[in-house]
Design a protein around this motif. Structure first.
Motif, mmCIF file in Angstrom:
data_model
loop_
_atom_site.group_PDB
_atom_site.id
_atom_site.type_symbol
_atom_site.label_atom_id
_atom_site.label_comp_id
_atom_site.label_asym_id
_atom_site.label_seq_id
_atom_site.Cartn_x
_atom_site.Cartn_y
_atom_site.Cartn_z
ATOM 1 N N LYS A 125 8.660 -2.058 -0.340
ATOM 2 C CA LYS A 125 8.361 -0.646 -0.175
ATOM 3 C C LYS A 125 6.848 -0.483 -0.297
ATOM 4 O O LYS A 125 6.274 -0.795 -1.332
ATOM 5 C CB LYS A 125 9.080 0.200 -1.226
ATOM 6 N N ILE A 126 6.220 -0.015 0.747
ATOM 7 C CA ILE A 126 4.758 -0.006 0.828
ATOM 8 C C ILE A 126 4.255 1.391 1.202
ATOM 9 O O ILE A 126 4.825 2.059 2.074
ATOM 10 C CB ILE A 126 4.258 -1.009 1.883
ATOM 11 N N LEU A 127 3.178 1.821 0.544
ATOM 12 C CA LEU A 127 2.450 3.022 0.936
ATOM 13 C C LEU A 127 1.110 2.585 1.500
ATOM 14 O O LEU A 127 0.327 1.911 0.830
ATOM 15 C CB LEU A 127 2.231 3.957 -0.255
ATOM 16 N N ILE A 128 0.847 2.948 2.736
ATOM 17 C CA ILE A 128 -0.417 2.611 3.400
ATOM 18 C C ILE A 128 -1.165 3.906 3.699
ATOM 19 O O ILE A 128 -0.598 4.846 4.271
ATOM 20 C CB ILE A 128 -0.179 1.831 4.707
ATOM 21 N N VAL A 129 -2.444 3.956 3.327
ATOM 22 C CA VAL A 129 -3.282 5.128 3.604
ATOM 23 C C VAL A 129 -4.354 4.719 4.607
ATOM 24 O O VAL A 129 -5.161 3.818 4.344
ATOM 25 C CB VAL A 129 -3.940 5.680 2.320
ATOM 26 N N LEU A 130 -4.352 5.357 5.757
ATOM 27 C CA LEU A 130 -5.366 5.135 6.795
ATOM 28 C C LEU A 130 -6.271 6.358 6.804
ATOM 29 O O LEU A 130 -5.922 7.410 7.335
ATOM 30 C CB LEU A 130 -4.693 4.929 8.159
ATOM 31 N N ASP A 131 -7.442 6.208 6.207
ATOM 32 C CA ASP A 131 -8.328 7.343 5.970
ATOM 33 C C ASP A 131 -9.333 7.513 7.100
ATOM 34 O O ASP A 131 -9.944 6.551 7.561
ATOM 35 C CB ASP A 131 -9.061 7.144 4.634
ATOM 36 N N ASP A 132 -9.510 8.760 7.549
ATOM 37 C CA ASP A 132 -10.535 9.128 8.535
ATOM 38 C C ASP A 132 -10.383 8.312 9.817
ATOM 39 O O ASP A 132 -11.317 7.671 10.288
ATOM 40 C CB ASP A 132 -11.925 8.934 7.933
#
Length: 285
Positions: free
Chosen positions: A14-21
């Protein structure tokens, strides 16, 4: 190969990925679909991706739920940033200066980058120079050329900041255009290149190395350089690849022409990259 390796890493997790801007290269429209394919995983995995972007088109193409549009900063918030960046509390005649400063804050279109760059620029300016910034024609010129209100206002503020730079700092900043997008270079290496190309002239009080460090600090203060968000290494980053406004500023013809006309190009010291839209680099501390 990258897709396969990514699937192996994400398998059963279970993974949370944040792709910012996030932004995209207009010359490669399939990038978003490639990204979607990379994030597809098999059974037993759950990947949640949070994307932030200034491009509404990206938000609509990638979203699986209704995108949340953040409200811009208020004029009071922009004024607070300008006050802090300009060292307002240490200035004389604050009551009159505040009226002008609030007018300038209204021109930031609620974007922090504009307020930060303008605030640092105003730090060393006099009362009359603050008035000149407020009344500059560049606000009207940008408004007639661009369709996006926020974008034309931010670009106008950055152009004002660029125009206020001393010649040596313009040259150092313009040198960034010689690096391809995503290029990595040590901060010390960048300063050394400035030195070898004659951008930093020695002075009696400071060494050339100290002057180079000072130039980096000035560009950071103007928000033309930014501290990298990477947690793996401490470094400064000129994030033209992630900051569309600085990217547009650097590839602007009036900046490029001034740099191309410098003695470096007349003596064949430097050559531009073939693709004039790929200007960005990262410098490590």
């Amino acid at each position: 190969m990258v897709n396969k390796r990514l699937q192996e890493l994400l398998a059963g997790k279970k993974i949370l990925i944040v792709l910012d801007d996030m932004w995209r290269d207009n010359e490669n429209e399939c990038q978003l679909e490639d990204l979607r394919a990379m994030l597809r995983v098999g059974e037993g995995s759950k990947v949640v991706v949070v994307v932030t972007t200034r491009d509404e088109g990206i938000a609509k193409e990638l979203c699986t739920i209704e995108p949340h549009k953040l409200a811009p900063l208020t004029d009071d918030m922009c004024w607070s940033i300008i006050k802090q960046k300009s060292a307002f509390e240490s200035k004389d005649g604050k009551e009159q200066l505040e009226h002008i400063g609030r007018d300038i804050a209204m021109k930031c279109a609620g974007v922090a980058l504009a307020a930060q760059s303008l605030g640092y620029m105003l730090r060393s300016m006099t009362f009359n120079e603050w008035k000149l910034v407020r009344e500059s024609d560049i606000w009207n010129v940008s408004a007639t050329r661009d369709t996006c209100s926020a974008q034309h206002t931010v670009l106008a503020s950055l152009r004002l900041s660029y125009n206020s730079m001393p010649p040596y700092l313009k040259l150092c900043f313009g040198y960034c255009a010689t690096f391809p997008k995503g290029y990595n270079i040590a901060k010390g290496g960048l300063i050394q290149q400035w030195l070898s190309l004659g951008f930093i002239e020695p002075r009696s009080l400071l060494s050339t190395r100290q002057l180079g460090e000072n130039y980096v600090r000035q560009l950071l203060g103007l928000s033309f350089l930014q501290i990298s968000k990477s947690p793996s290494v401490s470094r400064y980053s000129l994030q033209l690849s992630t900051n569309i406004f600085i990217f547009e500023l650097l590839r602007g013809t009036y900046i490029m022409h001034s740099f191309i006309n410098s003695r470096l190009f007349h003596t064949n010291w430097l050559k531009l990259q073939a693709d004039p839209t790929t200007y960005s680099f990262i410098i490590h501390i």
